[in-house]
Design a protein around this motif. Sequence first.
Motif, PDB file in Angstrom:
ATOM      1  N   VAL A   1      14.806 -66.118 -41.977  1.00  0.00           N
ATOM      2  CA  VAL A   1      15.182 -64.602 -42.192  1.00  0.00           C
ATOM      3  C   VAL A   1      14.762 -64.177 -40.717  1.00  0.00           C
ATOM      4  N   ASP A   2      15.583 -63.274 -40.020  1.00  0.00           N
ATOM      5  CA  ASP A   2      15.176 -62.576 -38.880  1.00  0.00           C
ATOM      6  C   ASP A   2      15.116 -61.052 -39.472  1.00  0.00           C
ATOM      7  N   GLU A   3      14.068 -60.736 -39.355  1.00  0.00           N
ATOM      8  CA  GLU A   3      13.669 -59.165 -40.148  1.00  0.00           C
ATOM      9  C   GLU A   3      14.215 -58.121 -39.054  1.00  0.00           C
ATOM     10  N   GLN A   4      13.882 -58.411 -37.662  1.00  0.00           N
ATOM     11  CA  GLN A   4      14.126 -57.495 -36.946  1.00  0.00           C
ATOM     12  C   GLN A   4      15.707 -56.997 -36.749  1.00  0.00           C
ATOM     13  N   THR A   5      16.601 -58.304 -36.855  1.00  0.00           N
ATOM     14  CA  THR A   5      18.046 -58.000 -36.613  1.00  0.00           C
ATOM     15  C   THR A   5      18.573 -57.877 -37.990  1.00  0.00           C
ATOM     16  N   GLY A   6      17.963 -58.240 -38.955  1.00  0.00           N
ATOM     17  CA  GLY A   6      18.474 -57.834 -40.468  1.00  0.00           C
ATOM     18  C   GLY A   6      19.685 -59.168 -40.311  1.00  0.00           C
ATOM     19  N   THR A   7      19.284 -60.357 -40.089  1.00  0.00           N
ATOM     20  CA  THR A   7      20.318 -61.402 -40.387  1.00  0.00           C
ATOM     21  C   THR A   7      19.562 -62.629 -40.955  1.00  0.00           C
ATOM     22  N   ALA A   8      20.059 -63.572 -41.537  1.00  0.00           N
ATOM     23  CA  ALA A   8      19.721 -64.652 -42.145  1.00  0.00           C
ATOM     24  C   ALA A   8      20.481 -65.551 -42.203  1.00  0.00           C
ATOM     25  N   VAL A   9      19.951 -67.057 -42.233  1.00  0.00           N
ATOM     26  CA  VAL A   9      20.810 -68.061 -42.417  1.00  0.00           C
ATOM     27  C   VAL A   9      20.254 -68.872 -43.535  1.00  0.00           C
ATOM     28  N   SER A  10      21.008 -69.766 -44.238  1.00  0.00           N
ATOM     29  CA  SER A  10      20.419 -70.720 -45.311  1.00  0.00           C
ATOM     30  C   SER A  10      21.399 -71.852 -45.303  1.00  0.00           C
ATOM     31  N   ARG A  11      20.772 -73.114 -45.859  1.00  0.00           N
ATOM     32  CA  ARG A  11      21.293 -74.315 -45.998  1.00  0.00           C
ATOM     33  C   ARG A  11      20.954 -74.919 -47.352  1.00  0.00           C
ATOM     34  N   SER A  12      21.597 -75.251 -48.131  1.00  0.00           N
ATOM     35  CA  SER A  12      21.449 -75.851 -49.308  1.00  0.00           C
ATOM     36  C   SER A  12      22.270 -76.882 -49.909  1.00  0.00           C
ATOM     37  N   TYR A  13      21.782 -77.706 -50.827  1.00  0.00           N
ATOM     38  CA  TYR A  13      22.658 -78.774 -51.493  1.00  0.00           C
ATOM     39  C   TYR A  13      23.300 -78.062 -52.674  1.00  0.00           C
TER      40      TYR A  13
END
Length: 157
Positions: free
Chosen positions: A88-100
Motif C-alpha cells: 500500500v502507498d498511503e500517500q498516493t492512495g494506491t495499492a497492488v497485491s499478488r496472490s494465489y
Amino acid sequence: MSASTRMPADPASSHRAIENLIARYAELVDGGDFAGLGVLLADATFTGTGEPVSGRDAIEKMFQDTVILYEDGTPRTQHVTTNVAIEVDEQTGTAVSRSYVTVLQALPDLPLQPIAGGRYHDRFERRAGQWRFVERQVRINLVGDVRRHLRQAGAQR
C-alpha cells in the motif's frame, strides 16, 4: 484532489479493506452473483484468458457468458485465495497485491477436486475514502477438468 484523498489512512485498515475486496470477489463468483461482481469491479479492468473487459455491465456479461451455473444458482466452486501480498502507498492512495488462487469444484457426479490454479495480480485505488479494484489480472497456469465450470471449455471437448 481533496484533503481526505491525500491524507494517509491507517495502514492496517487499508490492508484489511483490500483483503476484504479480494475475499469478496471469491464469495461473489462462488455465489453466482455476477451482478455483484459487476458492482465490485465497476471501476476496474478485468483480464483473464480473453480480451480485457472494463466496466460494470461488460464484466457482469463476461461472467454470465463464461461461467456455468447450476440449479442452485452457483457454479459449485470454491475459490481459495492464499499467499496474499499487499503493498500500500498511503500517500498516493494506491495499492497492488499478488496472490494465489486454487479453484475447487464438486457436483453430484463429480467428486471434489481442484480444477484450476494460478495467480491474481491486482491494483487498487482509494477514492472518496474507499478502496476499490482498478485492475484484476488472472493468470491460470494449472488447468484441470474445467468442462463443467467454463462454457467455452465444455464446447471445445
